[in-house]
Design a protein around this motif. Structure first.
Motif, PDB file in Angstrom:
ATOM      1  N   SER A 148       0.854  -1.185   0.000  1.00 16.80           N
ATOM      2  CA  SER A 148       0.000   0.000   0.000  1.00 16.80           C
ATOM      3  C   SER A 148       0.890   1.233   0.000  1.00 16.80           C
ATOM      4  O   SER A 148       1.775   1.342   0.853  1.00 16.80           O
ATOM      5  CB  SER A 148      -0.845  -0.011   1.272  1.00 16.80           C
ATOM      6  OG  SER A 148      -2.185   0.086   0.978  1.00 16.80           O
ATOM      7  N   ARG A 167       1.315   5.700  -1.202  1.00 16.79           N
ATOM      8  CA  ARG A 167       0.624   6.943  -1.539  1.00 16.79           C
ATOM      9  C   ARG A 167       1.616   7.890  -2.188  1.00 16.79           C
ATOM     10  O   ARG A 167       2.838   7.742  -2.018  1.00 16.79           O
ATOM     11  CB  ARG A 167      -0.009   7.579  -0.304  1.00 16.79           C
ATOM     12  CG  ARG A 167       0.992   7.977   0.754  1.00 16.79           C
ATOM     13  CD  ARG A 167       0.277   8.499   1.989  1.00 16.79           C
ATOM     14  NE  ARG A 167       1.150   8.419   3.149  1.00 16.79           N
ATOM     15  CZ  ARG A 167       2.037   9.345   3.490  1.00 16.79           C
ATOM     16  NH1 ARG A 167       2.183  10.419   2.739  1.00 16.79           N
ATOM     17  NH2 ARG A 167       2.786   9.200   4.557  1.00 16.79           N
ATOM     18  N   GLY A 185      -1.026  12.768  -1.483  1.00 11.49           N
ATOM     19  CA  GLY A 185      -1.715  11.819  -0.615  1.00 11.49           C
ATOM     20  C   GLY A 185      -2.579  10.819  -1.350  1.00 11.49           C
ATOM     21  O   GLY A 185      -3.327  10.079  -0.730  1.00 11.49           O
ATOM     22  N   ILE A 220      -3.785   7.577  -2.693  1.00 15.80           N
ATOM     23  CA  ILE A 220      -3.467   6.233  -2.218  1.00 15.80           C
ATOM     24  C   ILE A 220      -3.635   5.224  -3.344  1.00 15.80           C
ATOM     25  O   ILE A 220      -4.476   5.399  -4.227  1.00 15.80           O
ATOM     26  CB  ILE A 220      -4.384   5.875  -1.036  1.00 15.80           C
ATOM     27  CG1 ILE A 220      -4.060   6.787   0.147  1.00 15.80           C
ATOM     28  CG2 ILE A 220      -4.225   4.436  -0.607  1.00 15.80           C
ATOM     29  CD1 ILE A 220      -5.074   6.694   1.254  1.00 15.80           C
ATOM     30  N   SER A 235       2.321   3.447   2.703  1.00 15.25           N
ATOM     31  CA  SER A 235       1.143   3.919   3.412  1.00 15.25           C
ATOM     32  C   SER A 235       0.636   2.805   4.316  1.00 15.25           C
ATOM     33  O   SER A 235       0.749   1.623   3.986  1.00 15.25           O
ATOM     34  CB  SER A 235       0.057   4.304   2.405  1.00 15.25           C
ATOM     35  OG  SER A 235      -1.194   4.448   3.027  1.00 15.25           O
ATOM     36  N   TYR A 262      -2.426   2.519   4.908  1.00 14.70           N
ATOM     37  CA  TYR A 262      -3.858   2.501   4.582  1.00 14.70           C
ATOM     38  C   TYR A 262      -4.409   1.086   4.574  1.00 14.70           C
ATOM     39  O   TYR A 262      -3.809   0.182   4.004  1.00 14.70           O
ATOM     40  CB  TYR A 262      -4.047   3.148   3.201  1.00 14.70           C
ATOM     41  CG  TYR A 262      -5.467   3.173   2.709  1.00 14.70           C
ATOM     42  CD1 TYR A 262      -6.393   4.028   3.272  1.00 14.70           C
ATOM     43  CD2 TYR A 262      -5.868   2.334   1.684  1.00 14.70           C
ATOM     44  CE1 TYR A 262      -7.698   4.055   2.820  1.00 14.70           C
ATOM     45  CE2 TYR A 262      -7.171   2.358   1.222  1.00 14.70           C
ATOM     46  CZ  TYR A 262      -8.083   3.221   1.800  1.00 14.70           C
ATOM     47  OH  TYR A 262      -9.371   3.234   1.350  1.00 14.70           O
ATOM     48  N   SER A 299       4.165   3.931   7.774  1.00 15.85           N
ATOM     49  CA  SER A 299       3.881   4.934   6.756  1.00 15.85           C
ATOM     50  C   SER A 299       5.096   5.823   6.515  1.00 15.85           C
ATOM     51  O   SER A 299       5.855   6.125   7.424  1.00 15.85           O
ATOM     52  CB  SER A 299       2.693   5.777   7.223  1.00 15.85           C
ATOM     53  OG  SER A 299       2.315   6.666   6.222  1.00 15.85           O
ATOM     54  N   ASP A 339      -5.449   4.508   9.795  1.00 15.70           N
ATOM     55  CA  ASP A 339      -6.526   5.463   9.578  1.00 15.70           C
ATOM     56  C   ASP A 339      -7.618   5.391  10.639  1.00 15.70           C
ATOM     57  O   ASP A 339      -8.785   5.140  10.347  1.00 15.70           O
ATOM     58  CB  ASP A 339      -7.149   5.240   8.196  1.00 15.70           C
ATOM     59  CG  ASP A 339      -6.095   5.468   7.139  1.00 15.70           C
ATOM     60  OD1 ASP A 339      -5.171   6.244   7.397  1.00 15.70           O
ATOM     61  OD2 ASP A 339      -6.217   4.852   6.069  1.00 15.70           O
TER      62      ASP A 339
END
Lengths: 170, 333
Positions: free
Chosen positions: B183, B185, B190, B192, B223, B225, B232, B278
């Motif tokens: 993952s 970004r 930003g 993703i 990331s 995410y 991250s 998140d």
């Protein structure tokens, strides 16, 4: 027995050289397939039986040093190449260097290409067709360049540790 | 003739044995009992020290050979670096201001400061035995606290992730391997998406939302995410091609990795776990901020109203809220 030990040691050394030394001297990110080249050299020197005998441990060793493909995939490819090249040996001129060298290149191309296709079928994510072709071509060039050295090595082993079976007509 | 027959029999037996091995390995991996992994770990334990010694022996020679090869590209690289330096000098003027602004914003939002990553340094002792897998062996293992899925970095950025561990060594799936996925970004915007390796070709970035502007030169970082396995913000690479093809449901962007995978030597395994991905913002039950009193006349006069959808013939477009203001209401006041 001594011959088997020597060949086994040779395969281990070749594997260590392949994974530890050659990656720092790559061309386009691809390395020579030394173990496959040794299988081809032994098959051209002694015939299909030796080709198969060397191909199995060489392939399993490659599999054990790999991480993302199923165990036995390299062995399967090496067995095919070892037998095929050994079976073609009687049709080559005994004193020729060109024909065995070209055979080494062709065998490597088929071996690396075949491995690429099989790993594409069995691995989770596969290399692209272009990547397979590129790797096979680079490995073929490497094999052609290194083949005379590999032939010299296998002849040396044959001379000092001859095959126990008297006939090597294949 | 007899030997050829023996060769055929041996070939048939060997192929059967190998096919059984492939099947057993495939099934054991799917069932969680990774037979191949255990055998490979055993080989790593035995050959690890030898590979380490060989690597130590050959590294200076390889570096010297590499330096000779690089002599030819130094002039061009020098010119490129000078141009980059000029750009950096321009950007430096605004950098201090951005840093100050960032600190102020973090303080205002009570934003969690980035922690120092806990890492273990390692030497790369070997690389994958196949031309179709991009892996590396490092000289640290479970004895050093290494576990599968931990990210591996070097001074330039993300190298890969640990896929197998033995007591004294580990295998790392390099980020350029086609099996690698992460993952990521775009640092600047930003945006993703997911990243996948493509061998010696540039890595492939697929943004989650295709209809976004992506420019060449933008930086890609990891990331956390949706449960990403990496912490991250680890630099991955830079966008080199961001062409948009009409009619495509997905969009792919080429990413050139920062890491030079042909000269991997010292790497770091990141032990720090990624932060919870998140997390939703926790609302303060007694906020210190309260909205100012609203003047009803002023609000009715100045706040624009949203026109309702045009009524259909059957009345399907009617508002579900009978008290909602209409354009007529707003204009009358």
């Amino acid at each position: 027995m001594a011959r088997a030990l020597v060949i086994g040691l040779l395969l281990v050394i070749a594997a260590l050289v392949e994974v530890s030394l050659l990656p720092v001297l790559t061309v386009s990110g691809f390395t020579p397939d030394l173990l496959l080249l040794l299988v081809i050299a032994f098959a051209l020197d002694d015939g299909a039986l030796t080709g198969v005998r060397v191909a199995l441990p060489a392939g399993l060793l490659t599999d054990l040093l790999s991480s993302t493909t199923p165990l036995g995939l390299s062995a399967l490819v090496y067995l095919g190449v070892g037998y095929g090249v050994g079976a073609a040996r009687p049709y080559l001129a005994p004193e020729s260097l060109t024909a065995p060298t070209l055979f080494a290149g062709a065998g490597t191309f088929l071996g690396v290409g075949g491995y690429g296709i099989l790993s594409a079928l069995l691995a989770r994510a596969s290399a692209s067709a272009l990547l397979v072709a590129e790797a096979a071509l680079v490995a073929t060039v490497y094999a052609i360049l290194l083949a005379p050295g590999a032939f010299a090595l296998t002849r040396y082993v044959d001379r000092h540790f001859p095959v126990e079976v008297p006939s090597t007509s294949g | 003739m007899f030997q050829r027959r023996r060769a055929r029999i041996l070939l048939a037996v060997s192929v059967v044995v190998v096919l059984v091995l492939v099947t057993v390995d495939f099934r054991s991996e799917a069932g969680g009992d990774d037979l191949g992994g255990r055998l490979r770990n055993g080989v790593s334990v035995v050959l690890g020290p030898v590979q380490d010694g060989l690597s130590t022996l050959v590294r200076p020679i390889a570096n010297a050979a590499g330096n000779v090869g690089e002599l030819f590209s130094i002039r061009a690289e020098n010119a490129r670096l000078r141009a980059q330096l000029a750009q950096v000098e321009e950007r430096r003027l605004s950098y201090d201001d951005v840093v100050r602004e960032n600190e102020e914003l973090r303080a205002q939002l009570d934003f969690r400061q980035r922690n120092e990553l806990e890492t273990v340094s390692a030497h790369v002792t070997a690389q994958g035995a196949s031309n179709f897998e991009w892996t590396a062996t490092i000289d640290v293992g479970t004895d050093d606290g290494i576990r599968p899925d931990m990210p591996v970095t070097d001074g330039d950025g993300l190298v890969g992730r640990v896929i197998a561990t033995a007591s004294n060594s580990s295998r790392v799936l390099l980020s350029i391997d086609p099996n690698f996925g992460a993952s990521v970004r775009i640092a600047e915007t930003g945006v993703i998406g997911s990243l996948q390796g493509d061998g010696n070709e540039p890595m492939i970035f697929e943004p989650l939302i295709t209809d976004v502007e992506i420019e060449v030169g933008q930086e890609i970082v990891t990331s956390a995410y949706q449960g990403g396995t990496f912490v991250s913000g680890i630099p991955v690479g830079v966008v080199t091609s961001a062409e948009v093809e009409d009619g495509q449901l997905s969009r792919t962007v080429d990413v050139l990795p920062y890491v030079n995978f042909s000269t991997l030597d010292i790497v770091s395994v990141v032990l720090t776990e990624p932060a919870a991905p998140d997390e939703p913002l926790e609302l303060d039950p007694s906020p210190s901020f309260s909205p100012p009193p609203v003047d009803p006349q002023r609000s009715e006069a100045e706040v624009p109203t949203i026109p309702p959808p045009v009524d259909d013939a059957d009345g399907a477009g009617e508002s579900t809220e009978p008290d909602a203001p209409t354009p007529t209401d707003g204009q009358d006041t």
